[in-house]
Design a protein around this motif. Sequence first.
Motif, PDB file in Angstrom:
ATOM      1  N   ILE A  74      70.975  23.260  10.063  1.00 30.63           N
ATOM      2  CA  ILE A  74      70.124  22.200   9.530  1.00 30.63           C
ATOM      3  C   ILE A  74      69.072  21.792  10.552  1.00 30.63           C
ATOM      4  O   ILE A  74      67.888  21.655  10.227  1.00 30.63           O
ATOM      5  CB  ILE A  74      70.997  20.988   9.106  1.00 30.63           C
ATOM      6  CG1 ILE A  74      71.763  21.389   7.841  1.00 30.63           C
ATOM      7  CG2 ILE A  74      70.143  19.770   8.855  1.00 30.63           C
ATOM      8  CD1 ILE A  74      72.746  20.366   7.388  1.00 30.63           C
ATOM      9  N   ILE A  75      69.508  21.676  11.809  1.00 32.59           N
ATOM     10  CA  ILE A  75      68.535  21.225  12.812  1.00 32.59           C
ATOM     11  C   ILE A  75      67.454  22.272  13.027  1.00 32.59           C
ATOM     12  O   ILE A  75      66.257  21.978  13.008  1.00 32.59           O
ATOM     13  CB  ILE A  75      69.240  20.912  14.146  1.00 32.59           C
ATOM     14  CG1 ILE A  75      70.201  19.736  13.953  1.00 32.59           C
ATOM     15  CG2 ILE A  75      68.221  20.586  15.222  1.00 32.59           C
ATOM     16  CD1 ILE A  75      71.006  19.412  15.175  1.00 32.59           C
ATOM     17  N   VAL A  76      67.886  23.526  13.233  1.00 30.89           N
ATOM     18  CA  VAL A  76      66.901  24.547  13.587  1.00 30.89           C
ATOM     19  C   VAL A  76      66.115  24.998  12.367  1.00 30.89           C
ATOM     20  O   VAL A  76      64.882  24.936  12.357  1.00 30.89           O
ATOM     21  CB  VAL A  76      67.597  25.756  14.253  1.00 30.89           C
ATOM     22  CG1 VAL A  76      66.594  26.866  14.468  1.00 30.89           C
ATOM     23  CG2 VAL A  76      68.213  25.348  15.561  1.00 30.89           C
ATOM     24  N   TYR A  77      66.844  25.395  11.316  1.00 30.25           N
ATOM     25  CA  TYR A  77      66.116  25.951  10.180  1.00 30.25           C
ATOM     26  C   TYR A  77      65.409  24.877   9.385  1.00 30.25           C
ATOM     27  O   TYR A  77      64.185  24.847   9.286  1.00 30.25           O
ATOM     28  CB  TYR A  77      67.078  26.728   9.270  1.00 30.25           C
ATOM     29  CG  TYR A  77      67.010  28.207   9.520  1.00 30.25           C
ATOM     30  CD1 TYR A  77      65.856  28.899   9.201  1.00 30.25           C
ATOM     31  CD2 TYR A  77      68.072  28.898  10.067  1.00 30.25           C
ATOM     32  CE1 TYR A  77      65.767  30.246   9.425  1.00 30.25           C
ATOM     33  CE2 TYR A  77      67.994  30.247  10.302  1.00 30.25           C
ATOM     34  CZ  TYR A  77      66.845  30.923   9.974  1.00 30.25           C
ATOM     35  OH  TYR A  77      66.753  32.249  10.206  1.00 30.25           O
ATOM     36  N   ALA A  78      66.223  23.971   8.828  1.00 31.68           N
ATOM     37  CA  ALA A  78      65.620  22.964   7.959  1.00 31.68           C
ATOM     38  C   ALA A  78      64.742  22.025   8.763  1.00 31.68           C
ATOM     39  O   ALA A  78      63.656  21.635   8.334  1.00 31.68           O
ATOM     40  CB  ALA A  78      66.719  22.203   7.235  1.00 31.68           C
ATOM     41  N   GLY A  79      65.205  21.706   9.958  1.00 34.52           N
ATOM     42  CA  GLY A  79      64.488  20.704  10.729  1.00 34.52           C
ATOM     43  C   GLY A  79      63.259  21.242  11.423  1.00 34.52           C
ATOM     44  O   GLY A  79      62.193  20.644  11.365  1.00 34.52           O
ATOM     45  N   ALA A  80      63.394  22.368  12.096  1.00 37.66           N
ATOM     46  CA  ALA A  80      62.274  22.837  12.914  1.00 37.66           C
ATOM     47  C   ALA A  80      61.444  23.896  12.196  1.00 37.66           C
ATOM     48  O   ALA A  80      60.244  23.723  11.993  1.00 37.66           O
ATOM     49  CB  ALA A  80      62.803  23.398  14.233  1.00 37.66           C
ATOM     50  N   ILE A  81      62.119  24.948  11.782  1.00 45.34           N
ATOM     51  CA  ILE A  81      61.348  26.072  11.257  1.00 45.34           C
ATOM     52  C   ILE A  81      60.635  25.692   9.969  1.00 45.34           C
ATOM     53  O   ILE A  81      59.442  25.951   9.797  1.00 45.34           O
ATOM     54  CB  ILE A  81      62.282  27.290  11.047  1.00 45.34           C
ATOM     55  CG1 ILE A  81      62.818  27.746  12.400  1.00 45.34           C
ATOM     56  CG2 ILE A  81      61.555  28.410  10.359  1.00 45.34           C
ATOM     57  CD1 ILE A  81      63.712  28.956  12.346  1.00 45.34           C
ATOM     58  N   LEU A  89      57.718  23.558  10.428  1.00 45.14           N
ATOM     59  CA  LEU A  89      56.576  24.363  10.877  1.00 45.14           C
ATOM     60  C   LEU A  89      55.864  24.978   9.676  1.00 45.14           C
ATOM     61  O   LEU A  89      54.623  24.953   9.573  1.00 45.14           O
ATOM     62  CB  LEU A  89      57.107  25.461  11.807  1.00 45.14           C
ATOM     63  CG  LEU A  89      56.191  25.957  12.917  1.00 45.14           C
ATOM     64  CD1 LEU A  89      55.738  24.799  13.760  1.00 45.14           C
ATOM     65  CD2 LEU A  89      56.920  26.971  13.765  1.00 45.14           C
ATOM     66  N   PHE A  90      56.659  25.493   8.767  1.00 37.55           N
ATOM     67  CA  PHE A  90      56.073  26.070   7.556  1.00 37.55           C
ATOM     68  C   PHE A  90      55.276  25.014   6.798  1.00 37.55           C
ATOM     69  O   PHE A  90      54.146  25.269   6.362  1.00 37.55           O
ATOM     70  CB  PHE A  90      57.191  26.621   6.651  1.00 37.55           C
ATOM     71  CG  PHE A  90      57.566  28.042   6.944  1.00 37.55           C
ATOM     72  CD1 PHE A  90      56.843  29.078   6.383  1.00 37.55           C
ATOM     73  CD2 PHE A  90      58.626  28.352   7.774  1.00 37.55           C
ATOM     74  CE1 PHE A  90      57.184  30.391   6.645  1.00 37.55           C
ATOM     75  CE2 PHE A  90      58.958  29.655   8.037  1.00 37.55           C
ATOM     76  CZ  PHE A  90      58.244  30.676   7.473  1.00 37.55           C
ATOM     77  N   LEU A  91      55.895  23.867   6.649  1.00 37.73           N
ATOM     78  CA  LEU A  91      55.204  22.797   5.912  1.00 37.73           C
ATOM     79  C   LEU A  91      53.887  22.440   6.570  1.00 37.73           C
ATOM     80  O   LEU A  91      52.862  22.287   5.901  1.00 37.73           O
ATOM     81  CB  LEU A  91      56.103  21.558   5.862  1.00 37.73           C
ATOM     82  CG  LEU A  91      56.974  21.400   4.625  1.00 37.73           C
ATOM     83  CD1 LEU A  91      57.767  20.115   4.709  1.00 37.73           C
ATOM     84  CD2 LEU A  91      56.102  21.379   3.376  1.00 37.73           C
ATOM     85  N   PHE A  92      53.928  22.338   7.870  1.00 41.22           N
ATOM     86  CA  PHE A  92      52.695  22.042   8.618  1.00 41.22           C
ATOM     87  C   PHE A  92      51.608  23.040   8.267  1.00 41.22           C
ATOM     88  O   PHE A  92      50.486  22.678   7.935  1.00 41.22           O
ATOM     89  CB  PHE A  92      52.970  22.161  10.123  1.00 41.22           C
ATOM     90  CG  PHE A  92      53.330  20.854  10.772  1.00 41.22           C
ATOM     91  CD1 PHE A  92      53.105  19.652  10.134  1.00 41.22           C
ATOM     92  CD2 PHE A  92      53.862  20.843  12.049  1.00 41.22           C
ATOM     93  CE1 PHE A  92      53.428  18.459  10.742  1.00 41.22           C
ATOM     94  CE2 PHE A  92      54.192  19.666  12.667  1.00 41.22           C
ATOM     95  CZ  PHE A  92      53.984  18.475  12.011  1.00 41.22           C
TER      96      PHE A  92
END
Lengths: 99, 460, 629, 164
Positions: free
Chosen positions: D59-66, D69-72
């Motif tokens: 959750i932290i790495v995929y949902a939270g960070a990656i 980034l995609f959304l950005f």
Amino acid sequence: MPIQYYLFLSMALFCIGIMGTLMRRNAIIIFMCIELMLNAVNLLMVAFSKMYGDAQAQVFVFFIMVVAAAEVSVGLAIIVMMYRKVHSVDINILNRLKH
Amino acid sequence: MKAIIAATIFGILLMFASILMKDKKAMANLAIVFMAALFGVTIWELIITPVGSSQAYYNNMLNISYYGLLFNMLMTGCSLLYALLASKEIQKVGVHVAEYFALIFFILCGVFILSGYQNLLMLFIGIEIMSIPQYILAGSDKKNLKSSEASLKYFLMGAFSTGILLMGITLLYGATGSFNIAGLSFLQSNTIGPMAIAGILFVMMALAFKVSAAPMHMWTPDVYDGAPTPFTAYMSTIVKAAAFIAFLHLFQFSFGNVSNTWLLVLSVITALTLFIGNITAVFQQSVKRMLAYSSIAQAGFMLFAVLASNTMAAQHGMIIYAVAYSVGTIGIFSVLMKIKDNTYDGFNGLAQKEPLLAFVATIFLLSLAGIPLTGGFMAKYYVVMAAVQQGHLMWLVIFALLMAAISVYYYFRVIIAMYFKQGNAELSSPVTGGDKLMLIITAILVILLGIAPQLFLINI
Amino acid sequence: MTQLVYLIPLFPLLGFLVNGIFWKKMPKNMGGIIGSVAVLASFVVSLCIFFEVKSDSFQGPVVVNLFEFINSGKLVIPFSFQVDALSSLFLLIITGVGFLIHVYSTSYMHDDAGMVKYFAYLNLFVFSMLLLVLGSNYLIMFIGWEGVGLCSYLLIGFWYKNRDYTNAAKKAFVMNRIGDLGFLVGMLLILLNYGTLSYQEFFGQLGSSHVAVSNNLYNWIAICLFIGATGKSAQIPLFTWLPDAMAGPTPVSALIHAATMVTAGIYMIARSGALYSLAPMALNIVAIVGTATALISASIAIKQYDIKRVLAYSTVSQLGFMFIALGVGAYTTAVFHVMTHAFFKALLFLGSGSVIHAMGGEQDIRKMGGLGKKMRVTQITFLIGCLAISGIPGLSGFFSKDEILAAAYAHNPMLYYCGLAGAMMTAFYMFRLYFLTFHGKFRGTEEQHHHLHESPAAITIPLMVLAILSIVGGYVGLPAVLSEHHSLMAFLKPAVTNFDPRELEHGTEWMLMGLSTGVAVIMIIFAFVRTKTPNFSPNTGLAKVLENKWYVDELYDAIIVRPIAALSKLLDRFMERSGIDGFVNGVGKGVRWSSDRVRLMQSGQVGSYIFVMVIGMVLLFILGFFWVS
Amino acid sequence: MGLYEILFWFLTVMALGCALGVILSRNPISSVLFLIATFFAISGHYILMNAQFLAIVNIIVYAGAIMVLFLFVIMLMNLNADTEPQKNRLIQLAGVISGGILFLVILGALRNVPVASLERTNTGIGLIKNLGKVLFTQFVLPFEISSVLFLSAMIGAIVIGRKE
């Protein structure tokens, strides 16, 4: 739960990911579908880890996440670079190289 | 192991050096010095290792054998040759010369891992270490849209193949409960089940992508064509050879036990690769693109070594092929870099204008076509011989020889253009004395490989 | 002395290197001298070795190991040379005739800007040819084999400014490659079954029982090797390249396309005699192909007007004769004919070169005539060559051709009659050529007539030497009725397994000799009568078919070249030209709509690439999962 | 059907449904959101299999960070349903069919895999302590080597991302 359930669930996610790469034209979505494929693999890996009672596979999942993170940073940079040039992320316009 | 550490350190040093030095040329020279030092390290490592021995590192993560070290040494040598031949062109690609070279060092780190991995995790990491820098190098010419396009295409398809590779590794793990490819529990012929077969096939597909074998070859022409030429030269030689050594390693150490499950599929892949590579190369108008297809065709031949991975000749053949193909291709690419127009017509009349350039190019092309007394012939001979010894592959061997006969057509088109056609081949940059010297050395290496291949197979 | 055998190929190699490296700076004459001296030096060494092999103290073949070539597990292939009667004889022919042709070239090529380059190629050719005959295993033979092919390619295309010439070069190379494929497969079969490529080890294992093989294997290996020979020695179906190869300079035609390279196939089969003796089916194929080639190419030669093309088809036909000899198991006879043919055919080519030189490049015999008055030496030597090739008693061609015919008769009279028909046509077309060129009235332009002159000494001396050789060359192999001692056969006996044609009854042999001589004489007279009043009106009927070489090239074009080109184009479009759109468009307007749709998929590039990957994966998975298990 | 089974089937349906949502929704933003939901479902599965630490990391790495980034990136490019180019129906169908065939082929091949049931008991291997031990002893080499990977990615950001 029999391991088959996880096997088939994971395969289904994997194939949905493949379908996505085939169906979409947006480079970012395609990339997301690839991430989905990687997650399917992770899920299966964890299931096998549980089956064997072996922590190795979970560590492997770690490394997959590490690599995925590195790939995402490079990949998004490439997509942004492309977008700056042609103002689109449509992979159909990438056809200067052919024949 | 020393080489892996050294390659990383040199890469990092280059990154920091770029802060201090702004001059591109000095940067490139520093990188060449580092490359020579790395070559020295690999030679040293080879010398201190007893012949035929192998050493396991870190809980069998790596198992570096003499054979692998020899491969490392030769590939570093080829990289040195490449750095010397292409450094001027690399400086022209963009401003980040230090970074380009650092990436090449990181790629070499991946190459060293792939020549001695014993754990599927190391295979995965090695391939990724090799691939990510390639995505970047392919897109490094930012002024050129083609380069960006190549980069994006390569990236998307490469990431896709990573997914396939991981699925294969997971299934293999599920079937055996181990990542150690030489472990006792890993893939024995009596316990193999459908899950293991599926794993083998997935891994095979992913590796086929990396070595650009059909039907996973589709990225190759576009990426090789679009990427800046000096980086294409590197990607299509050393990197490809390393992917092959990974392929061979896996099949030799573990999959070899169960060859009945994959032999047919891999033979079909080989046949397809040879067919598509050779037939499509015939119709190309650009030499660079022709070389991309020819690299697919050459991959078909190298697959022979994988097919016969349990024979001695295959292992020797892989080394000879890797070196002969790398040296020959680096050579022809460095000639290509000097030519302004990369179509066949761009070569017209080169023999009149630059006889030496045309002459060495002829030697490289003869080697790629597999004419005797060049390295290419010896390489093809070794791998075909290995396949013959394996038995059951005679049909494939005959097919491959037929395809090799076709390949003469497109390689000789370049020779015809250079020698037998009138024209004014324009050079993109003057050929200096140093260039000539390097090209002659490369050509001599090609011939030497053809006359005395044993020289390159030290003690194995 | 035999240990010094490596010197023989070394000299031409050095000559090639010196000429090749310094070709821009070297004065022209210097290049010629270096090239000729290199071959002369090889010739001297060859002579020494020849006499050593001939002496009684020589015991069996000597294998000289130079260095280890391949060492991979069970398989060890050394780079080594084998000296025995067969190779030493070929050495003499190659270096001897080669030297004469080098000398000739110094004058013939004098006006050419690329003369030094030319000599470099020529030396490289001699080097490769020597490698071919000296190697002690099939791999080295193959290296030489490919090497001569490459040099032939370079030399055919030497005058590259003409586009046809480069096409001819390409054709020669491609046809040779097809043949080489057979050679390679044969080699691999040997390797697979016997684990060796060395002649001695391979032949040693042939008869022994521990390699359990059927006769079929022998036949297959022999046929594969023979396919290689058809390519290099221009036999049916791979013969059309040789006449086209006449695009090269004339001395090249003499050396490569008459005297040496094209006989490589004969050398190979003679060398593998031990194998062929065990493969009766392959031998029959050799004999049939040889006969067919001899007849068809001789018939084509009758209607050709280009002086070099006549000689080229005649070469193909003579090579066919040699294959007849091989096919009936008379290997030494084939080698004998190789030798005499090298003399008289080199002579004829060089003579034609002299004529072309005098005519200022004109090769059409319809525009010649009456040259004999101005070029006495050329005329006489050419006449000797014609007499020799026609099989007039007393000249070398008579002995070797007669031996072939006798052997054919002993094997199967049908072959003999075909051979006789071939000999008949040979006499006719050669003398048609001779009379049209040297007799009658001059039919060229006034300017050419004015320029006619005898060639310089560097051209005429090789002609004379070859003429003498063409006369006396046959006396090493006198027929049984004339002499008990056949010195060539005795010399070759240790090296070549053979069938001796001299077991015929003397009466029969006299009859055969008389018949062939009689036929030759009649044809010469016929040729004289026919050419008395030359008639060059367009041909009709069979003559037209002959003039167009039986339309073989057109046939190949239609059944092989075009389909391959079409397939390649199709694949190119289908696979790469993002091209299902192109394909569908071609079908017609009615499907334009769907074309549009389909094109969308293909122009998706990355998408369609992944699509191909997935489809390929699916198919291979099906193969892997459900086929294998 | 106990709570465990109910949770399993719920998470499975959610994962598959959201995955389909990723590839079917027209708006890139909703694709991202669907993907995040898929990741949550997968994390739920991790917890069911006692891989607690990975569930959090996922959750932290995929949902939270990656994914952020995609959304950005997507928002940066201002992509929405209108600008999103759509592939032709036929091609989409072909994609679905070939993906489906691949699934069926693998399914057919793997239908005979020996049945092994996953125990419901907590073995504790998924705890951070155990994983750390394995990671820093057995897997220390790949751990160190992956730093090279990040260096390359860093260089990539410089070489590709920086304007010249």
